[in-house]
Enzyme design. Structure first.
Site, PDB file in Angstrom:
ATOM      1  N   GLU A 166      12.406   1.982  14.070  1.00 21.29           N
ATOM      2  CA  GLU A 166      11.501   3.051  13.661  1.00 21.29           C
ATOM      3  C   GLU A 166      10.304   3.055  14.599  1.00 21.29           C
ATOM      4  O   GLU A 166      10.364   2.466  15.678  1.00 21.29           O
ATOM      5  CB  GLU A 166      11.072   2.861  12.198  1.00 21.29           C
ATOM      6  CG  GLU A 166      10.376   1.534  11.941  1.00 21.29           C
ATOM      7  CD  GLU A 166       9.919   1.350  10.500  1.00 21.29           C
ATOM      8  OE1 GLU A 166       9.773   2.334   9.777  1.00 21.29           O
ATOM      9  OE2 GLU A 166       9.677   0.185  10.129  1.00 21.29           O
ATOM     10  N   HIS A 179      -1.651 -21.023  -0.177  1.00 16.22           N
ATOM     11  CA  HIS A 179      -0.502 -20.157   0.124  1.00 16.22           C
ATOM     12  C   HIS A 179       0.230 -19.752  -1.152  1.00 16.22           C
ATOM     13  O   HIS A 179       0.654 -18.614  -1.304  1.00 16.22           O
ATOM     14  CB  HIS A 179       0.468 -20.870   1.072  1.00 16.22           C
ATOM     15  CG  HIS A 179       0.051 -20.802   2.510  1.00 16.22           C
ATOM     16  ND1 HIS A 179      -1.077 -21.413   2.980  1.00 16.22           N
ATOM     17  CD2 HIS A 179       0.613 -20.175   3.575  1.00 16.22           C
ATOM     18  CE1 HIS A 179      -1.202 -21.182   4.279  1.00 16.22           C
ATOM     19  NE2 HIS A 179      -0.187 -20.431   4.669  1.00 16.22           N
ATOM     20  N   ARG A 223       7.915   4.085  -4.500  1.00 11.50           N
ATOM     21  CA  ARG A 223       7.920   3.081  -3.423  1.00 11.50           C
ATOM     22  C   ARG A 223       6.858   2.012  -3.662  1.00 11.50           C
ATOM     23  O   ARG A 223       7.071   0.834  -3.391  1.00 11.50           O
ATOM     24  CB  ARG A 223       7.720   3.776  -2.063  1.00 11.50           C
ATOM     25  CG  ARG A 223       7.985   2.844  -0.895  1.00 11.50           C
ATOM     26  CD  ARG A 223       8.001   3.574   0.433  1.00 11.50           C
ATOM     27  NE  ARG A 223       6.744   4.253   0.713  1.00 11.50           N
ATOM     28  CZ  ARG A 223       6.550   5.081   1.740  1.00 11.50           C
ATOM     29  NH1 ARG A 223       7.541   5.339   2.572  1.00 11.50           N
ATOM     30  NH2 ARG A 223       5.386   5.665   1.934  1.00 11.50           N
ATOM     31  N   TYR A 265       0.817  -1.210   0.000  1.00  9.62           N
ATOM     32  CA  TYR A 265       0.000   0.000   0.000  1.00  9.62           C
ATOM     33  C   TYR A 265       0.850   1.258   0.000  1.00  9.62           C
ATOM     34  O   TYR A 265       2.070   1.201   0.191  1.00  9.62           O
ATOM     35  CB  TYR A 265      -0.955   0.003   1.198  1.00  9.62           C
ATOM     36  CG  TYR A 265      -0.288   0.313   2.531  1.00  9.62           C
ATOM     37  CD1 TYR A 265       0.476  -0.631   3.199  1.00  9.62           C
ATOM     38  CD2 TYR A 265      -0.437   1.568   3.125  1.00  9.62           C
ATOM     39  CE1 TYR A 265       1.075  -0.343   4.422  1.00  9.62           C
ATOM     40  CE2 TYR A 265       0.158   1.868   4.347  1.00  9.62           C
ATOM     41  CZ  TYR A 265       0.909   0.910   4.983  1.00  9.62           C
ATOM     42  OH  TYR A 265       1.501   1.200   6.189  1.00  9.62           O
ATOM     43  N   ARG A 319      -8.366 -19.942  -1.437  1.00 11.64           N
ATOM     44  CA  ARG A 319      -7.196 -19.826  -0.564  1.00 11.64           C
ATOM     45  C   ARG A 319      -6.165 -20.940  -0.782  1.00 11.64           C
ATOM     46  O   ARG A 319      -6.456 -22.105  -0.564  1.00 11.64           O
ATOM     47  CB  ARG A 319      -7.660 -19.854   0.895  1.00 11.64           C
ATOM     48  CG  ARG A 319      -6.538 -19.636   1.902  1.00 11.64           C
ATOM     49  CD  ARG A 319      -7.070 -19.718   3.332  1.00 11.64           C
ATOM     50  NE  ARG A 319      -6.041 -19.416   4.304  1.00 11.64           N
ATOM     51  CZ  ARG A 319      -5.094 -20.273   4.695  1.00 11.64           C
ATOM     52  NH1 ARG A 319      -5.057 -21.488   4.174  1.00 11.64           N
ATOM     53  NH2 ARG A 319      -4.183 -19.920   5.593  1.00 11.64           N
ATOM     54  N   LYS A 358       6.329  -2.015   1.968  1.00  9.11           N
ATOM     55  CA  LYS A 358       5.146  -1.435   2.633  1.00  9.11           C
ATOM     56  C   LYS A 358       3.987  -2.424   2.497  1.00  9.11           C
ATOM     57  O   LYS A 358       3.045  -2.224   1.731  1.00  9.11           O
ATOM     58  CB  LYS A 358       4.829  -0.062   2.025  1.00  9.11           C
ATOM     59  CG  LYS A 358       4.054   0.850   2.975  1.00  9.11           C
ATOM     60  CD  LYS A 358       4.155   2.287   2.531  1.00  9.11           C
ATOM     61  CE  LYS A 358       3.153   3.214   3.201  1.00  9.11           C
ATOM     62  NZ  LYS A 358       3.279   3.390   4.639  1.00  9.11           N
ATOM     63  N   LEU A 407      11.025   1.047   7.158  1.00  8.13           N
ATOM     64  CA  LEU A 407      10.419   1.509   5.906  1.00  8.13           C
ATOM     65  C   LEU A 407      11.180   2.756   5.447  1.00  8.13           C
ATOM     66  O   LEU A 407      11.408   3.659   6.258  1.00  8.13           O
ATOM     67  CB  LEU A 407       8.944   1.870   6.143  1.00  8.13           C
ATOM     68  CG  LEU A 407       8.225   2.278   4.863  1.00  8.13           C
ATOM     69  CD1 LEU A 407       7.827   1.031   4.066  1.00  8.13           C
ATOM     70  CD2 LEU A 407       6.994   3.115   5.153  1.00  8.13           C
TER      71      LEU A 407
HETATM   72  N1  PLP Z   1       7.575   3.609   9.069  1.00 10.10           N
HETATM   73  C1  PLP Z   1       6.389   2.974   9.066  1.00 10.10           C
HETATM   74  C2  PLP Z   1       6.305   1.619   9.683  1.00 10.10           C
HETATM   75  C3  PLP Z   1       5.261   3.583   8.487  1.00 10.10           C
HETATM   76  O1  PLP Z   1       4.082   2.923   8.468  1.00 10.10           O
HETATM   77  C4  PLP Z   1       5.386   4.880   7.946  1.00 10.10           C
HETATM   78  C5  PLP Z   1       4.248   5.560   7.327  1.00 10.10           C
HETATM   79  O2  PLP Z   1       3.174   5.032   7.207  1.00 10.10           O
HETATM   80  C6  PLP Z   1       6.633   5.509   7.981  1.00 10.10           C
HETATM   81  C7  PLP Z   1       7.718   4.840   8.537  1.00 10.10           C
HETATM   82  C8  PLP Z   1       6.823   6.895   7.420  1.00 10.10           C
HETATM   83  O3  PLP Z   1       6.797   6.864   6.019  1.00 10.10           O
HETATM   84  P1  PLP Z   1       6.350   8.128   5.154  1.00 10.10           P
HETATM   85  O4  PLP Z   1       7.198   9.273   5.602  1.00 10.10           O
HETATM   86  O5  PLP Z   1       6.605   7.732   3.762  1.00 10.10           O
HETATM   87  O6  PLP Z   1       4.904   8.363   5.456  1.00 10.10           O
END
Ligand code: PLP
Length: 281
Positions: A177, A102, A52, A33, A100, A145, A201
């Site tokens: 993070e 896997h 991304r 997403y 379904r 993501k 991320l």
């Molecule tokens: N890290 C995670 C786990 C996130 O879900 C997000 C944003 O949703 C971010 C970092 C920050 O990313 P961005 O600056 O692209 O929104």
């Protein structure tokens, strides 16, 4: 429209949209997403989000059912259907609809494209955040993501119950993070942020902040930092598309940061200025 849902070309108010039970998102969260904000009907940093999105999908061998240009144009069309101009624009692709198993569905099953849009919430950069720390028990694909966000959901709820707005994940001593943001620190005039390996991320806001630092000759270090360095930082910054670049006043109930307010304000102001100028009418 007040809210918008899009599913493979079908459009309606979000509450009225239906999706097939066999969409692989229901069983496996099998998709990726993006989340962006729009102002004046312009999606901020759209090119970064598309980069991304296509990269996340390709890392999971999901073929997005339209070209990048087609997707940009669908998103633009959807944003213009809304009744208001500040929007939270979310989209995802799931591997397709099939019984379904896997393994990937056999045959020519096309991926599903979803879009949801709702009003965006105002950002209050003047109010610093409170955080808690939580061991990072997520998997090793945090650079993708994906829709598999259960540990993030659990952590976000834990932070909320503690009266906080975010949590800091750490693997051992190393800060990774937050549940839905990146976390960076300012120390002795340097912007320090974790490297973009498979443990975080690659945030788009983080990337913009690095660029702002470079434009202002502020040194940047993309090396891991520890919980202790976080606690002793001059400032802690939590960055994301929806939170922009927030400062932090408390971690686990202990007062933190607040020692480089001018530098913090410079980064916040530059980021807001970039957002306003790139989304001006
Ligand atoms: N890290 C995670 C786990 C996130 O879900 C997000 C944003 O949703 C971010 C970092 C920050 O990313 P961005 O600056 O692209 O929104």
């Amino acid at each position: 429209m007040k809210t918008l849902g899009y599913y493979n070309g079908r459009i309606g108010e979000l509450d009225e949209m239906m999706i097939p039970m066999n969409d692989r998102v229901c069983y496996f969260g099998d998709g990726v997403y993006e989340a962006a904000v729009a102002r004046n009907y312009k999606i901020f940093a759209l090119e970064d989000h598309l980069d991304r999105f296509y990269n996340s999908a390709s890392l999971l061998s999901i073929e997005i059912p339209c070209t990048r240009e087609e997707l940009a144009s669908i998103l633009d069309e959807m944003v213009h259907k809304m009744d208001y101009d500040e929007q939270f624009v979310y989209w995802q692709v799931t591997r397709g609809t099939a019984p379904r198993t896997h393994e990937f569905p056999a045959g020519d099953v096309k991926a599903n494209l979803w879009i949801t849009i709702k009003p965006s919430k105002p950002v209050h950069l003047e109010t610093p955040l409170k955080l808690i720390t939580i061991p990072d028990t997520r998997f090793f694909h945090c650079n993708i993501k994906t829709l598999n966000l259960l540990p993030n959901v659990m952590a976000a709820e834990q932070a909320k119950r503690a009266g906080c707005q975010e949590c800091v994940f750490h693997r051992g001593d190393r800060v990774t993070e937050c549940a839905h943001s990146n976390v960076s620190i300012l120390k002795d005039g340097t912007f320090r942020t974790a490297p973009t390996d498979e443990l975080i991320l690659p945030g788009i806001t983080r990337k913009h902040l690095i660029q702002i630092c470079k434009d202002h000759n502020i040194p940047v270090s993309e090396e891991p930092f520890t919980i202790q360095e976080l606690m002793e930082a001059d400032e802690i910054l939590v960055s994301s598309t929806t939170k922009f670049c927030s400062s932090v006043s408390e971690v686990d109930g202990i007062a933190v940061g607040g020692k480089a307010p001018e530098l913090m304000k410079l980064l916040q102001d530059c980021y807001v200025q970039k957002y306003l100028s790139e989304t001006k009418a």
